[in-house]
Design an enzyme around this catalytic site. Structure first.
Site, PDB file in Angstrom:
ATOM      1  N   GLN A   1      23.603  32.161  29.291  1.00 43.55           N
ATOM      2  CA  GLN A   1      24.269  31.630  28.092  1.00 43.55           C
ATOM      3  C   GLN A   1      23.275  30.871  27.239  1.00 43.55           C
ATOM      4  O   GLN A   1      23.268  30.987  26.013  1.00 43.55           O
ATOM      5  CB  GLN A   1      25.366  30.629  28.511  1.00 43.55           C
ATOM      6  CG  GLN A   1      26.589  31.258  29.076  1.00 43.55           C
ATOM      7  CD  GLN A   1      27.679  31.303  28.026  1.00 43.55           C
ATOM      8  OE1 GLN A   1      27.406  31.621  26.868  1.00 43.55           O
ATOM      9  NE2 GLN A   1      28.889  30.984  28.404  1.00 43.55           N
TER      10      GLN A   1
ATOM     11  N   GLU B   1      28.070  26.898  23.847  1.00 41.01           N
ATOM     12  CA  GLU B   1      27.567  26.620  22.505  1.00 41.01           C
ATOM     13  C   GLU B   1      26.412  25.622  22.459  1.00 41.01           C
ATOM     14  O   GLU B   1      25.585  25.679  21.557  1.00 41.01           O
ATOM     15  CB  GLU B   1      28.731  26.118  21.638  1.00 41.01           C
ATOM     16  CG  GLU B   1      29.623  27.274  21.247  1.00 41.01           C
ATOM     17  CD  GLU B   1      31.057  26.891  20.934  1.00 41.01           C
ATOM     18  OE1 GLU B   1      31.469  27.057  19.794  1.00 41.01           O
ATOM     19  OE2 GLU B   1      31.772  26.433  21.858  1.00 41.01           O
TER      20      GLU B   1
END
Lengths: 165, 739, 335
Positions: free
Chosen positions: B639, B706
């Site tokens: 990620q 994020e």
């Protein structure tokens, strides 16, 4: 053949897909990608841009990696096509498939079949020896999840470079 | 060994993805499937005066051309069209009127019995439009900016504090600069698509590309006035989304509309070009004014932003808040406004708001460090915020200092010569830059259902999604650990609106929300199983306290005496039941209100710039992330690596160019809209900093989807300044800006 | 995407006759550009003639000591051909800096010469474009023209030719062999592509029905002193903002022959023999390279977003010539 022998209706073609002969009826404008996905239901080959700008549709045609979205199926009559579905042998994954899992070389998985087929072609071509050469010669396969470093590591593993590092 | 949480577990869905067996929205088969092709508007504003579909309809195999003239009228009223994530306003309603609101707006759907025929027929439809003047240029219309009504949060911007303007005017060291960022499009590799399967009883099974199957399901039932049981939405695999799948996209409406009208299974897939006719990250103008005392303490911070929204919805994001949050400062003023343009409503895109807001703040901090002649990292440490200055409350946890130290150490930051253009590699200029990142860590209400069957297998389910984030794998790990099962005996099901309720997959809150529910329901089963086991006649575990019994490898076993054990299967068998099931809903704890909950990061980047040609290469990135407990370091690192790649794209490449004369995105394909390719991406080092947090949720996990992207673009921009001495305040930093 | 009829040609004559008879017919080989354009409704052929089974796939000796490349030779086969790598490394490098490995496996030599512009407006049928629809105007002139021409453009069209391979072929002074309804002819590379003028819909000087059969390289390959420098917005898989093919013959540090071709700056690979001649008889020196760059860019015009390309091209020419002369130790810049 004569000059008037045009064909704008469906034509019967034969593709050898993943080792098995397949007969298909295609229009002149049917792409290899759409033929694989819509007619043979081999949806492992992906449509990411349909214009040769992303590499998600990469398959091996007569052993060479190609963008199936820009290939007209009718022009590939008689060709040998290998898709992601044809790489594993039974339950045994292709070394690249296993390496992609080992290195977490994907996230969403949508570009993955194209990356793997492209990597099969890359290794067969034998032109990439260093990580930078792998990067350059894999640049036709976009991964929006950004798994590039892991993909390069997976390809190196499959090339058998891992031990030497 | 039965713990899986915290281990580098390979994706449980990996095999399906590397063999091509994972099916995405456009890949589900149905008998007699027909295909829809969307026709988009060629102008940005106007009224459709005539649509002539006769040539298209004359082709054998073309079933219908749906337009505003013949499409059924769907629900009336804005409220019914507002999905779970709709901002205030009047949502777009496909084919409901003749008005054109943006270039590319869907104005017709051609349905035919093959994909190619539908596409060909679409080229034969003639559309006449009375165009109206359009406005798509944010800069040209900044005077029209207004404060948007609140969206999601209680208030879009926190209250200003102290007297920032006065403090700024008085301070000895000041920087003020404007930063400009372009529109970006998410461009997940899988284009938006929907396959609607009409079942024999008339119910619809909708395979949709979405980050919220239940959001789409409730939206569709409302706008079509259907019963809840008539429509089921599935998204077992999603080929990336990055926020673009948070709201229902127009193709799902068109596909369901066509399927209901024709009573045929229908597929509608967008082309890559049409992926530029949906929501996007809004172009944003910002001005940062930072002032400091001579020793580097922030005396004033003013963050002003003007972003774009559409004419029909007031989309806004959290752009300026970060300046009051990330550093200690008593005098802070915020201003955040929007301008309504003739473009489609912007949408959340990975780290919405923070992406641009923190970019501007962190570049301004770098400029301030230069003005103060202080090391950029040192400046951050001088102004380290121990508390959340916006909300006036402590952090639930904040290991940002560890991020700074570990990443700086690994990067070799202490070797940096502060002088720009001072470091070289042969003829190339070398630049080192750094930046801080922050992103919120939230938990939402979520439910999970678990079923333990007599064969000792556990099936857990929740209506969440896996958009590449690793949800399948993380939930399987959490469930397996809660019941002491090996991973192979656990399955996790998601992406089905009929499953236990879950929020949309976004906001980095899936592990915190759905993970908490999965953990809770499995612990509930564990208690039930123990109770059952202890009630068995002659139970070897009778009268043991729960803490004296361990769950391991599908066994319940006395800790003190491993010979006193029962398998799960035995317990169920002897209790005379074939399965044990439960559903649990979890919510954020009360403690949430007393703490601010954020993830943090530090990114250090190296660039090499050709001083004559201006070409920039990112050659090294080290980033450290404090995101609480990491469920799976393997997928977590992926990620973060992916986020860094996004940061490289944002800093140097991505730009959805609008031709303002045409009111249209003109770089609407993947050859003109550049995203990084293999050759752009160097080795990326990720450090997952240890951070304990008992407040965020029972798992202690804060979410990592994020945070990794936030600090990267400013770190690269700062590195470009360090390499070249040029401060480029407009992204992307393309080579022409350095010539 | 329009519908078209398909014909598989078994011999060159039949292929030529088929296209000569029908102005809306197109030859197809690799398809990497034509299929793309058909999908976008930019090209709307009524018939396509598949030439991939014609015997044009060989690489062999040319007539005057050079190399003859069949029109159907794939870009990757050409780039990696041992004779090309040995004698014409400039061509090899140019090809490998274009497109992607997959596309190079498909694209043919002749097709690469026939590539159409990548102008965003040309590709978007909702916008005005004189190249796509003569008489509708040029949206790029006042629009997004970052990729567009600074040399040889007209008020009708500022599109550029996107090929890398053609830039090297221009520098190498290749000859294009074609066959058509009126027989065979050989076209000097400089005469193959054309400037837009008042007829931007025409990219080349080919006549209706003419088919490229081969590209011939002269004996002089500049294997020792050459450079292909491509500058683009990402490290790979992107079209050139500016590219330079530079080739020199040196004798004892003096230039005896010089070629400079530019890509990404005009409707065709850009050369200026007078500018090149400034180098002949000179010793290798930066000031001479700068003079050539200035001469090549005389008359260059920016259109707004592409203004920077004039200065970028100037610097790129100097860099490429320096590299060709071996005056810098650096490899070709990667973009």
């Amino acid at each position: 053949m004569n000059d008037g022998n045009y064909n704008d209706a469906c034509s019967r073609i034969t593709l050898r897909v993943n080792g098995a002969a397949k007969q298909l009826d295609v229009s002149p404008w049917t792409t290899l990608l759409d033929a694989l996905r819509e007619q043979l239901h081999l949806t492992g080959t992906k449509k990411g841009c349909d214009h040769g700008q992303c590499g998600a549709c990469t398959v091996l045609v007569d052993g060479r990696r190609s963008n199936s979205c820009l290939s007209l199926a009718i022009m590939r009559d008689g060709a040998e096509v290998t898709t992601i579905e044809g790489l594993a042998e039974g339950q045994a994954l292709h070394p690249l498939q296993q390496a992609f899992i080992d290195h977490d070389a994907f996230q969403c998985g949508y570009c993955t079949p194209g990356q793997i087929c492209s990597a099969v072609g890359l290794i067969r071509e034998g032109r990439a020896r260093t990580p930078d050469e792998i990067r350059e010669l894999m640049s036709g396969n976009i991964c929006r999840c950004g798994a590039y470093p892991q993909i390069v590591a997976a390809i190196e593993q499959a090339m058998g470079h891992e031990e030497g590092r | 060994m039965t713990t899986h949480v915290g281990e580098r577990v390979s994706r449980v869905d990996g095999r399906a993805k590397v063999t091509g067996k994972a099916r995405y929205a456009a890949e589900h088969a149905a008998p007699d499937l027909v295909h829809g092709f969307v026709i988009g508007s060629a102008v940005a504003r106007g009224t459709i005066t005539r649509i002539d579909a006769s040539q298209a309809l004359a082709l054998p195999g073309v079933l219908q051309v749906f337009t505003h003239e013949n499409a059924p009228r769907l629900a009336r009223g804005d409220k019914r069209w507002r999905d779970e994530l709709a901002p205030p306003g009047s949502p777009f309603r496909p084919l409901q009127d003749a008005e054109i609101r943006w270039s590319g707006q869907p104005i017709a759907l051609v349905v035919a019995d093959s994909l190619e025929l539908a596409r060909h027929a679409a080229s034969l439809v003639r559309v006449e439009v009375a165009p109206a003047p359009h406005e798509t240029d944010l800069e040209a219309h900044r005077e029209r900016a207004y404060k948007p009504p609140p969206h999601e949060r209680p208030s879009v911007t926190p209250p200003s504090r102290g007297s920032a303007d006065k403090a700024f005017a008085r301070a000895p060291v000041r920087v003020q600069a404007e930063y400009r960022v372009p529109v970006e499009h998410h461009n997940p590799m899988e284009p938006f698509a929907t396959t609607v399967v009409v079942d024999e009883d008339g119910t619809l099974t909708v395979y949709d590309k979405t980050q919220g199957v239940q959001n789409v399901q409730s939206y569709l039932t409302t706008i079509f006035g259907a019963e809840a049981g008539e429509i089921r939405v599935l998204a077992p695999f999603v080929g990336g989304a990055f926020g673009s799948g948070l709201r229902p996209q127009y193709q799902v409406v068109l596909a369901v509309l066509a399927a209901r009208q024709l009573q045929r299974s229908v597929r509608v897939a967008l082309t890559r070009q049409q992926m530029f006719t949906i929501g996007h990250r809004p172009t944003t103008w910002q001005r940062l004014s930072l002032a400091a005392t001579r020793d580097g303490a922030l005396a004033a911070a003013i963050h002003e932003a003007v972003a774009e929204t559409s004419r029909f919805e007031d989309y806004s994001e959290t752009v300026v808040d970060w300046t009051g949050l990330m550093y200690r400062c008593d005098n802070v003023r915020f201003a955040h406004e929007v301008v309504a343009l003739d473009l489609f409503t912007p949408m959340d895109m990975r780290a919405p708001g923070a992406m641009w807001g923190v970019y501007a703040l962190e570049c301004a901090m770098d400029e301030l460090a230069v003005a103060l002649a202080v090391d950029p990292l040192e400046l951050r440490l001088i102004n380290y915020a121990e508390h959340d200055g916006n909300e006036k409350r402590p952090y639930s946890s904040k290991e940002l200092r560890a991020c700074y130290h570990q990443a700086a150490e690994r990067f070799g930051w202490s070797q940096r010569d502060p002088e720009p253009r001072s470091m070289r590699d042969g003829d190339l200029l070398v630049g080192w830059g750094m930046a801080t990142g922050a992103w919120e860590s939230t938990q939402r209400k979520a439910s999970a259902r678990a079923v333990l069957t007599a064969d000792g297998r556990l099936a857990v389910a929740s209506a969440t999604e896996d958009i590449g984030t690793g949800t399948y794998t993380a939930m399987t790990q959490i469930a397996a650990d809660a019941l002491g099962l090996p991973l192979e005996r656990v399955t996790f099901k998601l992406g089905d609106s009929a499953l236990a309720s879950a929020p949309v997959e976004g906001g980095s809150f899936t592990v915190a929300s759905v993970g908490s529910a999965v953990d809770a329901v499995c612990r509930e089963l564990r208690s039930k199983l123990l109770k059952l086991a202890q009630q068995l006649e002659g139970s070897p575990l009778a009268r043991l306290r729960p803490e004296d019994v361990e769950f391991i490898g599908g066994l319940l076993r006395a800790r003190a005496d491993p010979s006193r054990a029962l398998t799960f299967a035995e317990v169920l068998h002897r209790a005379g039941i074939d399965h044990l099931a439960d559903e649990v809903t979890t919510r954020p704890s009360k403690a949430h209100e007393k703490y601010s909950r954020y993830t943090h990061s530090a990114a250090f980047a190296e660039v090499k710039v050709d001083p004559e040609l201006g070409t920039i290469r990112v050659t090294r990135v080290v980033t450290a992330i404090a995101g609480g407990r990491v469920i799976n370091p393997k997928t977590a690192e992926s990620q973060v690596i992916g986020s860094v790649v996004w940061g490289i794209g944002a800093a140097l490449q991505e730009h959805s160019v609008i031709d303002h004369a045409l009111g249209r995105f003109i770089t609407h394909n993947l050859a003109d809209y550049h995203v990084p390719v293999h050759a752009d991406v160097p080795d990326i080092e990720v450090i997952l900093v240890e951070e304990r947090d008992e407040i965020v949720n029972a798992l202690g996990a804060k979410g990592l989807g994020e945070i990794g992207v936030v600090a990267v673009a400013p770190a690269i921009a700062n590195a470009v300044w360090h390499a070249t001495g040029k401060r480029i305040r407009e992204l992307p930093i393309t080579l022409d800006k350095l010539l | 995407m329009n519908r078209f009829a398909y014909l598989r040609a078994d011999d060159v004559g039949a292929a030529v006759r088929a296209v000569a008879a029908d102005p809306s017919a197109r030859f197809i080989a690799g398809g990497t550009n034509l299929v793309d354009l058909i999908k976008e409704n930019v090209e709307r052929p009524t018939r396509i003639v598949d030439i991939t089974r014609l015997p044009l796939g060989e690489i062999g000796p040319g007539e005057r000591g050079g190399l003859r490349i069949g029109a159907l030779v794939k870009n990757s086969d050409l780039a990696y051909h041992p004779e090309v790598e040995r004698r014409y490394p400039l061509l090899s490098r140019a090809i490998l800096s274009g497109a992607s490995a997959q596309l190079r496996n498909m694209a043919s030599t002749g097709g690469n010469l026939m590539q159409r512009t990548r102008c965003s407006y040309f590709y978007d049928t909702t916008t005005p474009c004189n190249k796509r629809e003569p008489g509708t105007g040029c949206a790029a002139l006042g629009g997004f023209n970052r990729m567009h021409a600074i040399l040889g453009a007209s008020e009708q069209c500022i599109a550029v030719n996107p090929s890398d391979m053609s830039v090297a072929l221009a520098a190498l002074e290749a000859v294009v062999h074609v066959t058509g309804p009126e027989g065979d002819r050989a076209i000097a590379f400089a005469e193959f592509h054309r400037l837009p003028g008042d007829a931007p819909q025409l990219d080349t000087n080919l006549r209706q029905g003419e088919l490229i059969t081969a590209v011939e390289l002269p004996a002089l390959g500049f294997a020792e002193h050459h450079a292909y420098l491509k500058i683009r917005d990402r490290a790979s898989y992107a079209f050139a903002l500016v590219s330079v093919a530079a080739a020199l013959e040196l004798q004892g540090g003096t230039v005896t022959e010089a070629r400079v071709a530019l890509g990404g700056v005009a409707h065709k690979p850009w050369r200026d023999r007078e500018a090149e001649a400034l180098l002949v008889g000179r010793r290798v020196a930066l000031e001479h390279f700068q003079r050539v760059a200035d001469a090549l860019l005389q008359g260059a015009v920016g259109r707004g977003a592409n203004d920077f390309k004039i200065e970028l091209a100037r610097r790129a020419i100097v860099r490429a010539l320096s590299h060709a002369a071996g005056r810098t130790s650096r490899d070709d810049a990667r973009r």
